[in-house]
Design a protein around this motif. Structure first.
Motif, PDB file in Angstrom:
ATOM      1  N   ILE A 124      -1.431   5.274   7.783  1.00 27.74           N
ATOM      2  CA  ILE A 124      -0.785   6.032   6.707  1.00 27.74           C
ATOM      3  C   ILE A 124       0.466   6.712   7.239  1.00 27.74           C
ATOM      4  N   ALA A 125       1.612   6.293   6.735  1.00 30.99           N
ATOM      5  CA  ALA A 125       2.883   6.903   7.148  1.00 30.99           C
ATOM      6  C   ALA A 125       3.184   8.148   6.325  1.00 30.99           C
ATOM      7  N   SER A 126       2.940   8.087   5.023  1.00 29.70           N
ATOM      8  CA  SER A 126       3.199   9.240   4.150  1.00 29.70           C
ATOM      9  C   SER A 126       2.434   9.069   2.855  1.00 29.70           C
ATOM     10  N   VAL A 127       2.253  10.173   2.172  1.00 30.24           N
ATOM     11  CA  VAL A 127       1.608  10.164   0.859  1.00 30.24           C
ATOM     12  C   VAL A 127       2.258  11.245   0.014  1.00 30.24           C
ATOM     13  N   ARG A 128       2.467  10.967  -1.253  1.00 31.73           N
ATOM     14  CA  ARG A 128       3.133  11.949  -2.102  1.00 31.73           C
ATOM     15  C   ARG A 128       2.669  11.789  -3.550  1.00 31.73           C
ATOM     16  N   ARG A 129       2.786  12.872  -4.282  1.00 30.06           N
ATOM     17  CA  ARG A 129       2.556  12.806  -5.724  1.00 30.06           C
ATOM     18  C   ARG A 129       3.777  12.158  -6.344  1.00 30.06           C
ATOM     19  N   ASP A 130       3.550  11.154  -7.186  1.00 28.63           N
ATOM     20  CA  ASP A 130       4.654  10.335  -7.668  1.00 28.63           C
ATOM     21  C   ASP A 130       4.260   9.708  -9.004  1.00 28.63           C
ATOM     22  N   ILE A 131       4.635  10.357 -10.099  1.00 25.84           N
ATOM     23  CA  ILE A 131       4.272   9.867 -11.436  1.00 25.84           C
ATOM     24  C   ILE A 131       5.153   8.677 -11.797  1.00 25.84           C
ATOM     25  N   ARG A 132       4.508   7.549 -12.089  1.00 23.63           N
ATOM     26  CA  ARG A 132       5.243   6.346 -12.481  1.00 23.63           C
ATOM     27  C   ARG A 132       4.524   5.663 -13.641  1.00 23.63           C
ATOM     28  N   PHE A 133       5.307   4.924 -14.428  1.00 26.61           N
ATOM     29  CA  PHE A 133       4.765   4.137 -15.527  1.00 26.61           C
ATOM     30  C   PHE A 133       5.210   2.689 -15.311  1.00 26.61           C
ATOM     31  N   PRO A 134       4.502   1.973 -14.439  1.00 22.57           N
ATOM     32  CA  PRO A 134       4.952   0.621 -14.074  1.00 22.57           C
ATOM     33  C   PRO A 134       4.979  -0.312 -15.262  1.00 22.57           C
ATOM     34  N   GLY A 149      -1.823   2.993 -17.921  1.00 17.38           N
ATOM     35  CA  GLY A 149      -0.399   2.711 -17.805  1.00 17.38           C
ATOM     36  C   GLY A 149       0.370   3.588 -16.849  1.00 17.38           C
ATOM     37  N   GLN A 150      -0.310   4.365 -15.997  1.00 16.95           N
ATOM     38  CA  GLN A 150       0.433   5.220 -15.079  1.00 16.95           C
ATOM     39  C   GLN A 150      -0.219   5.288 -13.711  1.00 16.95           C
ATOM     40  N   THR A 151       0.630   5.566 -12.700  1.00 16.26           N
ATOM     41  CA  THR A 151       0.156   5.894 -11.360  1.00 16.26           C
ATOM     42  C   THR A 151       0.693   7.277 -11.026  1.00 16.26           C
ATOM     43  N   SER A 152      -0.006   7.980 -10.148  1.00 22.01           N
ATOM     44  CA  SER A 152       0.412   9.353  -9.852  1.00 22.01           C
ATOM     45  C   SER A 152       0.465   9.671  -8.355  1.00 22.01           C
ATOM     46  N   VAL A 153       0.071   8.722  -7.517  1.00 27.46           N
ATOM     47  CA  VAL A 153       0.099   8.922  -6.069  1.00 27.46           C
ATOM     48  C   VAL A 153       0.678   7.675  -5.421  1.00 27.46           C
ATOM     49  N   THR A 154       1.592   7.873  -4.460  1.00 24.51           N
ATOM     50  CA  THR A 154       2.162   6.765  -3.698  1.00 24.51           C
ATOM     51  C   THR A 154       1.841   6.959  -2.229  1.00 24.51           C
ATOM     52  N   VAL A 155       1.283   5.916  -1.621  1.00 24.14           N
ATOM     53  CA  VAL A 155       0.940   5.928  -0.199  1.00 24.14           C
ATOM     54  C   VAL A 155       1.794   4.876   0.499  1.00 24.14           C
ATOM     55  N   GLU A 156       2.543   5.312   1.519  1.00 25.05           N
ATOM     56  CA  GLU A 156       3.348   4.395   2.321  1.00 25.05           C
ATOM     57  C   GLU A 156       2.618   4.159   3.641  1.00 25.05           C
ATOM     58  N   PRO A 170      -5.297 -14.052  -1.442  1.00 29.63           N
ATOM     59  CA  PRO A 170      -4.939 -13.066  -0.415  1.00 29.63           C
ATOM     60  C   PRO A 170      -3.589 -12.415  -0.707  1.00 29.63           C
ATOM     61  N   ARG A 171      -3.520 -11.115  -0.517  1.00 29.91           N
ATOM     62  CA  ARG A 171      -2.293 -10.365  -0.707  1.00 29.91           C
ATOM     63  C   ARG A 171      -2.159  -9.324   0.414  1.00 29.91           C
ATOM     64  N   HIS A 172      -0.942  -8.819   0.591  1.00 31.48           N
ATOM     65  CA  HIS A 172      -0.695  -7.749   1.553  1.00 31.48           C
ATOM     66  C   HIS A 172       0.151  -6.675   0.883  1.00 31.48           C
ATOM     67  N   ALA A 173      -0.102  -5.427   1.240  1.00 30.64           N
ATOM     68  CA  ALA A 173       0.655  -4.322   0.642  1.00 30.64           C
ATOM     69  C   ALA A 173       1.028  -3.305   1.711  1.00 30.64           C
ATOM     70  N   ARG A 174       2.259  -2.829   1.630  1.00 26.96           N
ATOM     71  CA  ARG A 174       2.718  -1.756   2.518  1.00 26.96           C
ATOM     72  C   ARG A 174       2.915  -0.456   1.738  1.00 26.96           C
ATOM     73  N   THR A 175       3.015  -0.588   0.419  1.00 25.39           N
ATOM     74  CA  THR A 175       3.110   0.563  -0.472  1.00 25.39           C
ATOM     75  C   THR A 175       2.005   0.439  -1.510  1.00 25.39           C
ATOM     76  N   ILE A 176       1.249   1.518  -1.686  1.00 24.67           N
ATOM     77  CA  ILE A 176       0.144   1.516  -2.642  1.00 24.67           C
ATOM     78  C   ILE A 176       0.358   2.642  -3.630  1.00 24.67           C
ATOM     79  N   ARG A 177       0.338   2.298  -4.902  1.00 31.46           N
ATOM     80  CA  ARG A 177       0.476   3.293  -5.960  1.00 31.46           C
ATOM     81  C   ARG A 177      -0.800   3.283  -6.786  1.00 31.46           C
ATOM     82  N   PRO A 183      -3.988  14.462  -8.723  1.00 34.13           N
ATOM     83  CA  PRO A 183      -3.187  13.862  -7.655  1.00 34.13           C
ATOM     84  C   PRO A 183      -2.840  14.831  -6.536  1.00 34.13           C
ATOM     85  N   ALA A 184      -2.615  16.099  -6.859  1.00 30.49           N
ATOM     86  CA  ALA A 184      -2.272  17.071  -5.819  1.00 30.49           C
ATOM     87  C   ALA A 184      -3.406  17.223  -4.811  1.00 30.49           C
ATOM     88  N   ALA A 185      -4.647  17.249  -5.299  1.00 32.17           N
ATOM     89  CA  ALA A 185      -5.792  17.390  -4.402  1.00 32.17           C
ATOM     90  C   ALA A 185      -5.946  16.154  -3.523  1.00 32.17           C
TER      91      ALA A 185
END
Length: 200
Positions: A124-134, A149-156, A170-177, A183-185
């Motif tokens: 885990i490089a970083s994590v942040r609260r990040d409201i998105r509507f992909p 329809g929304q994500t609220s946390v982004t993990v890099e 099979p898939r790979h991910a470096r960013t997870i939303r 989300p703050a907790a």
């Protein structure tokens, strides 16, 4: 991957969903043990799924009246309708009983019975609260798990992690939303795992 293997994966998903109904009835959660703390994400979809259950029940009653003179068709329709109601309830049950978790082993990101991705703290490089509507298709190295329809946390991550889709691709991910009811907790708990906490 063969058709038989795909059928087995779908059947395994159905099995996990059915088990989730039992856990839900027993008010238990999967994976919240060994010092792991659970973080729910099902609240945002609850009203939609319960509305679908209500509509399905109305449709079941209506079809029972319409097909009362056709016992075979009535039975087939009833079985399909009962399965549909249990399936929708199972989706909610799986989301409730399989929360994201944070513990000594790291972050566990989940999407009901469909996905269970374990991420060690050192990745885990970083994590942040990040409201998105992909809306558009995400990049190949981005995993998006929206709820209502929304994500609220982004993990890099420092490097990609592998996972498989429902049908085994099979898939790979470096960013997870993903989404979390609080989300703050979740962000605070994940940051506590990092060697040096990020500024809030």
């Amino acid at each position: 991957m063969s058709a038989l293997q795909r059928i087995r994966l779908v059947a395994a998903h159905e099995g996990r969903t059915a088990v989730s109904l039992g856990l839900w009835a027993a008010r238990r959660r999967n994976g919240v043990d060994g010092g792991a703390e659970g973080f729910g994400y099902a609240r945002a979809q609850a009203s939609l799924l319960y509305s679908l259950v209500f509509v399905s029940l109305i449709e079941t009653a209506g079809m029972s009246v319409l097909l009362s003179g056709f016992p075979v068709a009535h039975l087939i329709t009833l079985v399909i309708d009962v399965y549909a109601v249990l399936f929708v309830l199972g989706l909610q049950a799986a989301a409730v009983t399989r929360p994201h978790t944070v513990g000594p082993a790291g972050l566990r990101v989940r999407a009901a019975a469909r996905l269970d991705l374990r991420i060690p703290p050192e990745l885990i490089a970083s994590v942040r609260r990040d409201i998105r509507f992909p809306a558009a298709k995400p990049a190949d190295d981005v995993l998006e798990l929206p709820i209502a329809g929304q994500t609220s946390v982004t993990v890099e991550l420092t490097e990609p992690v592998g996972y498989r889709t429902l049908l085994g691709a099979p898939r790979h991910a470096r960013t997870i939303r993903c989404h979390a009811d609080d989300p703050a907790a979740l962000v605070t708990a994940v940051r506590a795992l990092l060697p040096a906490q990020e500024p809030a």
